[in-house]
Design an enzyme around this catalytic site. Structure first.
Site, PDB file in Angstrom:
ATOM      1  CB  SER A  49       3.454  -6.149   0.609  1.00 23.81           C
ATOM      2  OG  SER A  49       3.264  -5.843  -0.766  1.00 23.81           O
ATOM      3  CE  LYS A 116      -4.811  -4.515  -1.768  1.00 22.11           C
ATOM      4  NZ  LYS A 116      -4.689  -4.623  -0.284  1.00 22.11           N
ATOM      5  CD  GLU A 185      -3.287 -11.358   2.928  1.00 20.21           C
ATOM      6  OE1 GLU A 185      -2.133 -11.622   3.304  1.00 20.21           O
ATOM      7  OE2 GLU A 185      -3.655 -10.216   2.608  1.00 20.21           O
TER       8      GLU A 185
END
Length: 268
Positions: A49, A116, A185
């Protein structure tokens, strides 16, 4: 002063077994790492992000493994006790398990405790490959930002029964492959709650309701620094706080106390 013991994988498992919520935030530099660690955040996610909030891009797709290694190194320097997780960016693991291993090594050499990766189905063998070679892995299902174009934009996933069954199966496969955590998510809160109850590993929700084992937000979002209309699942913790560390402490306390997220306000 931060007197807590380092958060380890064993500690995260203990928290899960005891029903203690895991408080996670994204982090990209040494200064914020020190603040978040001192405020009691359990895990710092060096997220791709950063492409959005640091580089000003419209997606995470252009973030490189070199970008991730640099920011991981910065976060690790500022952190003392939190568990540090780093994203494998787009293109760094899709080609082969060997690619995934090589790039996971880069991140762990910079001090990451865990990597991840996004997606299910085809990722389970890659997770097993990494875990067998000593790399702790967090999986990520539901809305997966690296697949934003394939998914048709920023859309809630798993709304219908068929889609939910696929996510459920993929989650079980990833846990069986050795994933130690699962980020969920933008999936319906009821589905995330039911899935969490059936999995042997903790789930960390972002837009997935209060029934997950923990929560994560993008740091800039929870500090009210994001531009445009905030996403439904975001709460600005700077409101009513007298500083950044106080806002982060409020986030940790509200996650652990079950006050955030409020499914009526922040879930689907």
């Amino acid at each position: 002063m931060n007197n807590r013991k380092p958060v380890t994988l064993h500690r995260l498992r203990e928290m899960h077994a005891a029903g203690e919520k895991i408080a996670m935030l994204t982090c990209y530099d040494a200064t914020f790492a020190g603040v978040l660690d001192a405020a009691g955040v359990d895990s710092l996610l060096v997220g791709d992000s950063l492409g959005n909030v640091l580089q000003g891009r419209s997606s995470t797709l252009a973030v490189s493994i070199e970008d991730m290694a640099y920011h991981t190194e910065c976060v690790v320097r500022g952190n003392k006790t939190a568990w540090v997780m780093a994203d494998l960016p787009f293109g760094s693991y899709q080609g082969s398990a060997e690619d995934a291993m090589r790039n996971a090594v880069l991140l762990m050499q910079q001090g990451a405790h865990m990597v991840k990766l996004e997606g299910g189905g085809w990722t389970a063998p890659i997770v097993r490959f990494l875990v067998d070679r000593g790399v702790p892995v967090c999986a990520h299902l539901g809305f997966t930002p690296q697949s934003v174009h394939a998914l048709g934009g920023y859309r809630v996933q798993g709304r219908d029964e068929a889609a939910a069954r696929i996510v459920h199966r993929q989650a079980e496969e990833l846990a069986a492959a050795g994933a130690e955590l699962l980020v969920l998510e933008m999936v319906p809160a009821a589905f995330a709650r039911d899935l969490t109850k059936t999995l042997p590993i903790p789930t960390v929700g972002i837009g997935a309701g209060s029934g997950c084992s923990g929560q994560v937000l993008v740091l800039h979002d929870m500090l009210g620094l994001s531009s445009g209309e905030p996403l439904r699942f975001v709460r600005n913790f700077m409101d009513g706080s007298d500083g950044i560390e106080a806002a982060v402490r409020k986030y940790v306390a509200d996650v652990k106390g079950g006050r955030f997220p409020d499914d009526a306000l922040h879930a689907f």
